[in-house]
Design a protein around this motif. Structure first.
Motif, PDB file in Angstrom:
ATOM      1  N   LEU A   1       4.881   5.543  11.928  1.00  0.00           N
ATOM      2  CA  LEU A   1       3.470   5.881  11.728  1.00  0.00           C
ATOM      3  C   LEU A   1       3.216   6.321  10.277  1.00  0.00           C
ATOM      4  CD1 LEU A   1       0.595   6.435  12.805  1.00  0.00           C
ATOM      5  CD2 LEU A   1       1.397   8.729  13.431  1.00  0.00           C
ATOM      6  N   LEU A   2       4.174   7.062   9.725  1.00  0.00           N
ATOM      7  CA  LEU A   2       4.031   7.513   8.338  1.00  0.00           C
ATOM      8  C   LEU A   2       4.069   6.324   7.382  1.00  0.00           C
ATOM      9  CD1 LEU A   2       6.455  10.537   8.680  1.00  0.00           C
ATOM     10  CD2 LEU A   2       3.963  10.626   8.637  1.00  0.00           C
ATOM     11  N   CYS A   3       4.976   5.379   7.676  1.00  0.00           N
ATOM     12  CA  CYS A   3       5.051   4.162   6.839  1.00  0.00           C
ATOM     13  C   CYS A   3       3.728   3.420   6.880  1.00  0.00           C
ATOM     14  CB  CYS A   3       6.105   3.188   7.381  1.00  0.00           C
ATOM     15  SG  CYS A   3       7.744   3.743   7.185  1.00  0.00           S
ATOM     16  N   ASN A   4       3.167   3.273   8.069  1.00  0.00           N
ATOM     17  CA  ASN A   4       1.900   2.544   8.202  1.00  0.00           C
ATOM     18  C   ASN A   4       0.774   3.260   7.464  1.00  0.00           C
ATOM     19  OD1 ASN A   4       3.066   0.521   9.673  1.00  0.00           O
ATOM     20  ND2 ASN A   4       2.177   1.091  11.639  1.00  0.00           N
ATOM     21  N   THR A   5       0.797   4.592   7.509  1.00  0.00           N
ATOM     22  CA  THR A   5      -0.263   5.356   6.832  1.00  0.00           C
ATOM     23  C   THR A   5      -0.188   5.166   5.318  1.00  0.00           C
ATOM     24  OG1 THR A   5      -0.222   6.971   8.620  1.00  0.00           O
ATOM     25  CG2 THR A   5      -1.271   7.664   6.573  1.00  0.00           C
ATOM     26  N   VAL A   6       1.033   5.228   4.801  1.00  0.00           N
ATOM     27  CA  VAL A   6       1.211   5.025   3.360  1.00  0.00           C
ATOM     28  C   VAL A   6       0.793   3.597   2.984  1.00  0.00           C
ATOM     29  CG1 VAL A   6       2.936   4.882   1.518  1.00  0.00           C
ATOM     30  CG2 VAL A   6       3.005   6.776   3.129  1.00  0.00           C
ATOM     31  N   GLN A   7       1.152   2.660   3.850  1.00  0.00           N
ATOM     32  CA  GLN A   7       0.787   1.255   3.598  1.00  0.00           C
ATOM     33  C   GLN A   7      -0.743   1.098   3.588  1.00  0.00           C
ATOM     34  OE1 GLN A   7       2.506  -1.496   6.452  1.00  0.00           O
ATOM     35  NE2 GLN A   7       1.086  -3.102   5.823  1.00  0.00           N
ATOM     36  N   ALA A   8      -1.411   1.784   4.515  1.00  0.00           N
ATOM     37  CA  ALA A   8      -2.879   1.705   4.580  1.00  0.00           C
ATOM     38  C   ALA A   8      -3.496   2.264   3.301  1.00  0.00           C
ATOM     39  CB  ALA A   8      -3.395   2.469   5.797  1.00  0.00           C
ATOM     40  N   ALA A   9      -2.920   3.357   2.791  1.00  0.00           N
ATOM     41  CA  ALA A   9      -3.438   3.965   1.558  1.00  0.00           C
ATOM     42  C   ALA A   9      -3.227   3.022   0.374  1.00  0.00           C
ATOM     43  CB  ALA A   9      -2.749   5.306   1.312  1.00  0.00           C
ATOM     44  N   ARG A  10      -2.041   2.406   0.365  1.00  0.00           N
ATOM     45  CA  ARG A  10      -1.728   1.469  -0.725  1.00  0.00           C
ATOM     46  C   ARG A  10      -2.695   0.282  -0.692  1.00  0.00           C
ATOM     47  NH1 ARG A  10       3.960   1.133   0.195  1.00  0.00           N
ATOM     48  NH2 ARG A  10       3.435  -0.575   1.543  1.00  0.00           N
ATOM     49  N   MET A  11      -2.939  -0.225   0.499  1.00  0.00           N
ATOM     50  CA  MET A  11      -3.830  -1.384   0.639  1.00  0.00           C
ATOM     51  C   MET A  11      -5.261  -1.020   0.239  1.00  0.00           C
ATOM     52  SD  MET A  11      -2.218  -3.027   4.098  1.00  0.00           S
ATOM     53  CE  MET A  11      -3.824  -3.290   4.771  1.00  0.00           C
ATOM     54  N   ALA A  12      -5.694   0.186   0.644  1.00  0.00           N
ATOM     55  CA  ALA A  12      -7.065   0.606   0.315  1.00  0.00           C
ATOM     56  C   ALA A  12      -7.248   0.687  -1.192  1.00  0.00           C
ATOM     57  CB  ALA A  12      -7.356   1.961   0.959  1.00  0.00           C
ATOM     58  N   ALA A  13      -6.132   1.012  -1.879  1.00  0.00           N
ATOM     59  CA  ALA A  13      -6.209   1.127  -3.338  1.00  0.00           C
ATOM     60  C   ALA A  13      -6.000  -0.225  -4.008  1.00  0.00           C
ATOM     61  CB  ALA A  13      -5.157   2.119  -3.816  1.00  0.00           C
ATOM     62  N   GLY A  14      -5.846  -1.253  -3.182  1.00  0.00           N
ATOM     63  CA  GLY A  14      -5.683  -2.605  -3.721  1.00  0.00           C
ATOM     64  C   GLY A  14      -4.307  -2.858  -4.298  1.00  0.00           C
ATOM     65  N   ARG A  15      -3.288  -2.100  -3.820  1.00  0.00           N
ATOM     66  CA  ARG A  15      -1.931  -2.308  -4.348  1.00  0.00           C
ATOM     67  C   ARG A  15      -1.039  -2.997  -3.329  1.00  0.00           C
ATOM     68  NH1 ARG A  15      -3.863   2.232  -6.629  1.00  0.00           N
ATOM     69  NH2 ARG A  15      -3.718   2.342  -8.886  1.00  0.00           N
TER      70      ARG A  15
END
Ligand code: NDP
Length: 284
Positions: free
Chosen positions: A270-284
């Protein structure tokens, strides 16, 4: 044969460390990864799970927000809160703790989570993407199962995998993920005939049933990898899985324990997915 025990402890700790590092890197770039959890009602087990998720976030430097609603909250009220989280750019992951009170349509609520914030991987869009092999958020428990197999070096490709259980959150996505890893997959359920025989043919046996020690030693193929998703209270009041651990460990090559197995991995993923979501939202 004494099985190699695939501990969730070390592996989950490693995954959490990686998530913490990535969260720190995002923060350096001005992005503060944030998970919002909606908790509706007073289910005691849900309270415990939610607290665990908040602690995990805290440990990894991920912000967590809890949106708590009473048992009598209406579906419209829940959907309204969800739409606020959906449109809040400072929230990257949104999770609705299940089960919801009986008067609320669970599927309608899940479908209202924006796919790009669906860190549980439960929305129809992400489930569909998983089914057709597109990039998506992977549901945490099945993703954790695959990580455990890989970390232990248990071969998946070309192997016969049997998943017992066909729930939307564990059994079905576990089968899809094993298929994606090129296993030959059979899904069993409460209407399956000759269950014991089918299980005994499995190189990889995933138990997601919800019945204490349901999988006996006789249902395990010598040399198999046994992944026990179940979390139950045994007759002695202690936590146990869906697999009779001692008997299965005599025959398996690899086995996951309960507690200390898949449950810890679910939390880490779940933590990995959350970090991934943040990265994606930032366009990275
Ligand atoms: P569900 O109750 O949604 O699904 C159980 C599945 O088991 C169903 O598909 C059901 O079949 C099948 N089943 C029940 N009885 C039998 C039987 N006699 N023979 C064959 N199949 C049977 O449970 P979940 O998938 O949500 O959870 C399963 C277990 O995993 C639970 O113990 C739960 O607590 C645990 N869990 C653990 C997690 C973790 O992080 N470790 C996360 C999520 C769940 P049918 O569809 O025909 O009814």
């Amino acid at each position: 044969m004494a099985a190699q025990i695939i501990s969730g402890k070390a592996l989950a700790a490693q995954i959490k460390r990686r998530a913490a590092e990535e969260a720190a890197q995002l923060k350096e770039q001005g992005i503060n990864p944030c998970l919002a959890v909606m908790l509706v009602g007073n289910d005691p087990a849900s309270e415990v799970y939610v607290r665990g998720k908040q602690n995990d976030c805290h440990e990894c430097g991920i912000e967590s927000r809890l949106v708590r609603m009473g048992e009598s909250a209406s579906q419209a009220e829940v959907l309204e809160q969800l739409s606020l989280l959906a449109s809040d750019p400072s929230v990257h992951g949104v999770l609705v703790q299940l089960p919801l009170p009986a008067h609320i349509d669970e599927q309608a609520v899940i479908a209202a989570i924006p796919p790009e914030k669906d860190v549980d991987g439960f929305t129809p869009v992400n489930v569909g993407r998983l089914a057709i092999g597109q990039p998506c958020f992977l549901p945490c428990t099945p993703a954790g199962c695959i990580e455990m197999l890989k970390a232990a070096g248990a071969p998946i490709e070309g192997r016969r995998a049997v998943v017992v259980g066909r729930s939307n959150i564990v059994g079905k996505p576990a089968a899809l993920l094993l298929l994606r890893e090129n296993a030959t997959v059979t899904v069993c359920h409460s209407r399956t005939k000759d269950l014991a025989k089918i299980c005994a043919e499995a190189d990889i046996l995933v138990a997601a049933i919800g019945k204490a020690k349901f999988i006996t030693g006789g249902m395990v193929k010598p040399g198999a990898a046994v992944i026990d998703v179940g979390i139950n209270r045994g007759a002695d009041g202690r936590l146990c899985g869906d697999v009779d651990f001692e008997a299965a460990a005599e025959k398996a090559a690899f086995i996951t324990p309960v507690p200390g197995g898949v449950g810890l991995m679910t939390r880490a993923m779940l933590l990995c997915n959350t970090v991934q979501a943040a990265r994606m939202a930032a366009g990275r």
